[in-house]
Enzyme design. Structure first.
Site, PDB file in Angstrom:
ATOM      1  N   PRO A 127       0.810  -1.053  -0.099  1.00 34.55           N
ATOM      2  CA  PRO A 127       0.501   0.329   0.089  1.00 34.55           C
ATOM      3  C   PRO A 127       0.964   1.791  -0.140  1.00 34.55           C
ATOM      4  O   PRO A 127       2.052   1.296   0.569  1.00 34.55           O
ATOM      5  CB  PRO A 127      -1.158  -0.097   0.852  1.00 34.55           C
ATOM      6  CG  PRO A 127      -0.823  -1.480   1.669  1.00 34.55           C
ATOM      7  CD  PRO A 127       0.737  -1.383   1.025  1.00 34.55           C
ATOM      8  N   GLY A 128       0.450   2.497  -0.457  1.00 29.24           N
ATOM      9  CA  GLY A 128       1.218   3.361  -1.016  1.00 29.24           C
ATOM     10  C   GLY A 128       3.132   3.419  -1.394  1.00 29.24           C
ATOM     11  O   GLY A 128       3.205   4.468  -1.525  1.00 29.24           O
TER      12      GLY A 128
ATOM     13  N   ASP B  80      10.448  -6.524  21.892  1.00 26.93           N
ATOM     14  CA  ASP B  80      11.553  -6.701  21.683  1.00 26.93           C
ATOM     15  C   ASP B  80      11.657  -8.163  21.572  1.00 26.93           C
ATOM     16  O   ASP B  80      11.969  -8.301  20.043  1.00 26.93           O
ATOM     17  CB  ASP B  80      12.796  -5.781  22.887  1.00 26.93           C
ATOM     18  CG  ASP B  80      13.477  -4.372  22.835  1.00 26.93           C
ATOM     19  OD1 ASP B  80      12.859  -4.208  21.495  1.00 26.93           O
ATOM     20  OD2 ASP B  80      13.988  -4.170  24.142  1.00 26.93           O
TER      21      ASP B  80
ATOM     22  N   LYS C 282       0.426   2.538  -6.526  1.00 24.26           N
ATOM     23  CA  LYS C 282      -0.497   2.453  -8.130  1.00 24.26           C
ATOM     24  C   LYS C 282      -1.561   2.538  -8.282  1.00 24.26           C
ATOM     25  O   LYS C 282      -1.960   2.616  -9.371  1.00 24.26           O
ATOM     26  CB  LYS C 282      -0.665   1.059  -7.041  1.00 24.26           C
ATOM     27  CG  LYS C 282       0.486  -0.041  -6.946  1.00 24.26           C
ATOM     28  CD  LYS C 282       0.196  -1.928  -6.084  1.00 24.26           C
ATOM     29  CE  LYS C 282      -0.417  -1.214  -5.008  1.00 24.26           C
ATOM     30  NZ  LYS C 282      -0.215  -1.006  -3.528  1.00 24.26           N
ATOM     31  N   THR C 283      -2.551   3.313  -7.333  1.00 21.00           N
ATOM     32  CA  THR C 283      -3.302   4.507  -7.930  1.00 21.00           C
ATOM     33  C   THR C 283      -2.946   5.526  -9.426  1.00 21.00           C
ATOM     34  O   THR C 283      -3.104   5.946 -10.621  1.00 21.00           O
ATOM     35  CB  THR C 283      -4.051   4.670  -6.619  1.00 21.00           C
ATOM     36  OG1 THR C 283      -4.143   3.658  -5.665  1.00 21.00           O
ATOM     37  CG2 THR C 283      -5.403   5.398  -7.198  1.00 21.00           C
TER      38      THR C 283
ATOM     39  N   GLU D 149      17.924   0.687  27.056  1.00 21.79           N
ATOM     40  CA  GLU D 149      18.406   1.693  26.029  1.00 21.79           C
ATOM     41  C   GLU D 149      20.795   1.554  25.870  1.00 21.79           C
ATOM     42  O   GLU D 149      20.671   0.878  24.717  1.00 21.79           O
ATOM     43  CB  GLU D 149      18.448   2.580  25.722  1.00 21.79           C
ATOM     44  CG  GLU D 149      17.062   3.135  25.860  1.00 21.79           C
ATOM     45  CD  GLU D 149      16.012   1.952  24.589  1.00 21.79           C
ATOM     46  OE1 GLU D 149      16.236   1.884  23.691  1.00 21.79           O
ATOM     47  OE2 GLU D 149      15.203   2.183  25.290  1.00 21.79           O
TER      48      GLU D 149
ATOM     49  N   HIS E 224      21.115  -2.758  24.012  1.00 22.96           N
ATOM     50  CA  HIS E 224      21.151  -2.583  22.957  1.00 22.96           C
ATOM     51  C   HIS E 224      21.587  -1.283  22.395  1.00 22.96           C
ATOM     52  O   HIS E 224      22.501  -2.199  20.998  1.00 22.96           O
ATOM     53  CB  HIS E 224      19.833  -1.572  22.355  1.00 22.96           C
ATOM     54  CG  HIS E 224      18.247  -2.061  23.020  1.00 22.96           C
ATOM     55  ND1 HIS E 224      18.042  -3.850  22.275  1.00 22.96           N
ATOM     56  CD2 HIS E 224      16.901  -1.690  22.882  1.00 22.96           C
ATOM     57  CE1 HIS E 224      16.921  -3.167  22.667  1.00 22.96           C
ATOM     58  NE2 HIS E 224      16.056  -2.864  23.259  1.00 22.96           N
TER      59      HIS E 224
HETATM   60  P1  ATP Z   1      -3.299   1.398  -1.656  1.00 24.19           P
HETATM   61  O1  ATP Z   1      -3.064   0.445  -2.121  1.00 24.19           O
HETATM   62  O2  ATP Z   1      -3.188   1.924  -0.136  1.00 24.19           O
HETATM   63  O3  ATP Z   1      -4.572   2.291  -2.832  1.00 24.19           O
HETATM   64  P2  ATP Z   1      -1.287   2.693  -3.827  1.00 24.19           P
HETATM   65  O4  ATP Z   1       0.042   1.317  -4.048  1.00 24.19           O
HETATM   66  O5  ATP Z   1      -2.527   2.823  -4.304  1.00 24.19           O
HETATM   67  O6  ATP Z   1      -1.524   2.854  -2.099  1.00 24.19           O
HETATM   68  P3  ATP Z   1      -1.221   5.233  -4.185  1.00 24.19           P
HETATM   69  O7  ATP Z   1      -2.457   5.278  -3.011  1.00 24.19           O
HETATM   70  O8  ATP Z   1      -0.954   5.697  -5.579  1.00 24.19           O
HETATM   71  O9  ATP Z   1      -1.148   4.196  -3.728  1.00 24.19           O
HETATM   72  O10 ATP Z   1      -0.241   6.598  -3.605  1.00 24.19           O
HETATM   73  C1  ATP Z   1      -0.815   7.315  -2.958  1.00 24.19           C
HETATM   74  C2  ATP Z   1       0.181   8.555  -2.763  1.00 24.19           C
HETATM   75  O11 ATP Z   1       1.812   8.348  -2.316  1.00 24.19           O
HETATM   76  C3  ATP Z   1       0.304   9.077  -4.095  1.00 24.19           C
HETATM   77  O12 ATP Z   1      -1.265   9.725  -3.554  1.00 24.19           O
HETATM   78  C4  ATP Z   1       1.431  10.162  -3.662  1.00 24.19           C
HETATM   79  O13 ATP Z   1       1.495  11.134  -3.376  1.00 24.19           O
HETATM   80  C5  ATP Z   1       2.347   9.148  -3.442  1.00 24.19           C
HETATM   81  N1  ATP Z   1       3.278   8.250  -4.068  1.00 24.19           N
HETATM   82  C6  ATP Z   1       3.820   7.254  -3.842  1.00 24.19           C
HETATM   83  N2  ATP Z   1       4.334   6.516  -4.880  1.00 24.19           N
HETATM   84  C7  ATP Z   1       4.776   8.114  -5.588  1.00 24.19           C
HETATM   85  C8  ATP Z   1       6.146   8.005  -6.435  1.00 24.19           C
HETATM   86  N3  ATP Z   1       6.497   6.914  -6.739  1.00 24.19           N
HETATM   87  N4  ATP Z   1       5.985   9.166  -6.640  1.00 24.19           N
HETATM   88  C9  ATP Z   1       5.401  10.716  -6.253  1.00 24.19           C
HETATM   89  N5  ATP Z   1       4.156   9.839  -6.177  1.00 24.19           N
HETATM   90  C10 ATP Z   1       4.399   8.857  -4.520  1.00 24.19           C
END
Ligand code: ATP
Length: 600
Positions: free
Chosen positions: A209-210, A504, A213-214, A429, A432
């Site tokens: 996620p993040g 830990d 992909k979108t 700490e 570690h």
């Molecule tokens: P999910 O699986 O949760 O839907 P995702 O992989 O579709 O996540 P996005 O929604 O496309 O992720 O990314 C979230 C935000 O992170 C984007 O709107 C963007 O602002 C930032 N982001 C992620 N990857 C990049 C990238 N390679 N370049 C620029 N911005 C990015």
């Protein structure tokens, strides 16, 4: 942003619809209740006569007139020389027969049978159709809401073309290179079909996620200047049975109208997970998946629709989805590497005021494993921290603070801590930090602190690992020693142990389990994958295999703990020195830490 606006509109509309329907139902109930009360009141105004008394009066020959209304059990009775009365008749048919017999016997009783008046009938009629009205209202609401959902997802005439371009994606050069072909195909399909090339239909994007992909899906639509229709897999199944498949059908109907276009299905694993049994929720899921397959097989080369789907659980997907002509292209979207992180940080700091001292390179180095969305979040947090600190611009410290805020939690300087707890945290700490200093595979200590942050009483931060694909067994063993160094120091110095090591221990146990069960790193058990196996599958590896796995995990942990104790005993002077410095200064940075070791 567009997505949010549409979603809000959609929510507003369905909210209004719901409120007006509830209003309508309440109004109906009030009207019915009013009519019933009115009728009841009319009845109460009249004199009543008990049924037994009525029978007596009839047998005495006193009753002159009986007025019955069909469908009602109340009768109007006229008794000689008296006012009209009402009586409740338990069995109207038997009563009519009784009167008729009396008349035949020569009694003079006038029997009138009247049809029921509309007004008297109304409450009963309304009552009987009320459930139907409510059901119809609910159905209208569900279908309206479903319709709204679909409408909301498609960007309307002015909005449906997204403005996202490949330039808005930082890093991911190879992935973009692979996808540029799709853009070209959407723009000039005839160029490919003329050559007899098969139309690409589906592209699966795998990634955490993040990772963007979108963003990539939108950028493809943006670059090709075609509409972008999106829907999330979970939306197909959260509604009622049978709706999932029909939503898929509607989605593709829309896509056909808008073609050439991009259809984006996020979280495809929600509908596309392996088809198994044939009952309940799963069978609903299967129907939705089957419909998706039918739709994807259905559109021909004349319709340029490309389906992009995203998932972070590729292993869950039904194999049928991956066959040629369906999602036959799969692209992995990795977490950004050092260069990628730097580019993402640069891109997202464009619209932010950064001070000259900001070193994005070092921030990128410190954030191995972070996704694009997390990096964007860090810059946003940094802007908030800078505002709080009343800085004119975002300074390097603000970003570093934001990284810590996101990873460990917010610093809690105000929390009152007893001297005993401070000493315990300092030794924990220091444990570690000292242990990892003597472990060759572990990265350098960046900061040690006994100021509480988030839920942690203190923390030891390490320099980030360079991006790498593999982790060796030695590195994992030494990681275990570093993790257990805190608990070992408590035992050694304070001769007691505390709850402070719970996290830990959790992490260490997971690593040790993975070493044995996932990575085949136990010499005794060998390179076998023991994860998620059913008991009968486990039996294959011999009796008591569970016990043996447990023993191996325990051995790894015990050895690491003992090694940590040995290291700390050997370097007890350093342990004391670091703990003392922490008690004085609360925080030690990299240079200060290294100085203590170079003082010899
Ligand atoms: P999910 O699986 O949760 O839907 P995702 O992989 O579709 O996540 P996005 O929604 O496309 O992720 O990314 C979230 C935000 O992170 C984007 O709107 C963007 O602002 C930032 N982001 C992620 N990857 C990049 C990238 N390679 N370049 C620029 N911005 C990015």
């Amino acid at each position: 942003m567009d997505k949010d606006k549409n979603k809000n509109n959609e929510k507003e509309k369905s909210k209004k619809l719901l409120i007006s329907l509830i209003g309508l139902i309440i109004l109906l109930v009030i009207v019915i209740a009013g009519i019933i009360i009115y009728n009841q009141k009319n009845k109460e105004d009249e004199d009543t006569l008990a049924y037994t008394d009525l029978i007596k009066e009839i047998s005495y020959g006193n009753v002159e007139k009986v007025e019955l209304t069909t469908g009602s059990r109340t009768a109007k009775i006229t008794i000689r020389n008296e006012e009209e009365k009402t009586a409740i008749i338990p069995d109207t048919e038997a009563f009519i027969t009784l009167i008729q017999t009396k008349v035949a016997e020569g009694n003079e009783i006038e029997l009138i049978q009247k049809p029921q008046s509309f007004f008297a009938q109304l409450p009963a009629t309304l009552f009987s159709i009320l459930p139907t009205i409510i059901m119809v209202a609910l159905f209208i609401m569900i279908f309206k809401m479903q319709g709204l959902g679909e409408k909301g997802k498609v960007y309307d005439e002015t909005e449906r073309k997204t403005k996202v371009r490949f330039d808005d994606i930082a890093g991911l050069e190879e992935e973009k290179g692979e996808l540029i072909e799709i853009v070209d195909f959407l723009k000039r399909p005839e160029k490919y079909t003329k050559m007899g090339a098969r139309v690409p239909k589906g592209v699966l994007l795998y990634g955490k996620p993040g990772t963007g992909k979108t963003l990539i899906a939108k950028a493809i639509a943006g670059e090709a200047d075609v509409p972008f229709i999106s829907m999330s897999g979970s939306e197909f199944i959260e509604m009622f049975a049978g709706l999932g498949a029909s939503r898929v059908r509607k989605l593709f109907e829309k896509a056909r109208k808008l073609a050439p276009c991009i259809v984006f299905i996020d979280e495809i694993d929600a509908i596309g997970s392996r088809r198994t049994s044939n009952n309940g929720a799963e069978s609903e899921n299967n129907q939705t998946l089957n419909q998706l397959l039918v739709e994807m097989d259905g559109f021909g080369s004349e319709e340029t629709i490309i389906v992009l789907a995203a998932t972070n659980r590729p292993e869950m997907l039904d194999k049928a989805l991956l066959r040629p002509g369906r999602f036959d292209r799969q692209i992995t979207i990795p977490n950004p590497d050092l260069k990628g992180r730097l580019e993402i940080l640069k891109l997202h700091s464009k619209d932010k005021k950064l001070s000259d001292d900001v070193n994005l390179e070092s921030i990128a180095e410190d954030t191995a494993g972070f996704t694009g969305a997390e990096l964007e979040n860090i810059l946003n947090e940094a802007a908030i921290v800078a505002t709080k600190n009343k800085h004119e611009e975002i300074e390097n410290d603000d970003i570093e603070e934001a990284v810590k805020k996101v990873t460990v939690g917010l610093e809690k300087k105000e929390r009152v801590i007893s001297d005993k707890d401070k000493r315990l945290t300092a030794y924990h700490e220091a444990g570690h930090a000292v242990v990892s200093r003597y472990l060759p595979t572990q990265t350098n200590v960046k900061e040690v602190s006994i100021i509480p942050r988030g839920v942690a009483g203190g923390y030891t931060m390490y320099k980030s690992n360079e991006d790498k694909y593999y982790i060796s067994k030695t590195e994992m063993q030494e990681k275990l020693i570093a993790l257990l160094g805190g608990r070992a120091a408590e035992r050694l110095v304070l001769d007691d142990i505390s709850t402070g090591a719970s996290n830990d221990i959790e992490v260490a146990t997971q690593i040790a389990r993975d070493m044995v069960m996932k990575y085949g790193m136990s010499d005794k058990l060998g390179p076998i994958d023991f994860q998620g196996k059913e008991p009968y599958e486990m039996q294959m590896f011999g009796e008591n295999i569970g016990d043996k796995i447990g023993e191996e995990v325990k051995t790894l942990i015990d050895t690491a703990y003992n090694d940590a104790i040995i290291l700390l005993k050997e370097h007890r002077d350093k342990l004391d020195k670091i703990a003392e410095t922490l008690l004085q200064k609360e925080k030690i940075n990299e240079q200060e830490f290294n100085q203590i070791f170079e003082q010899e």
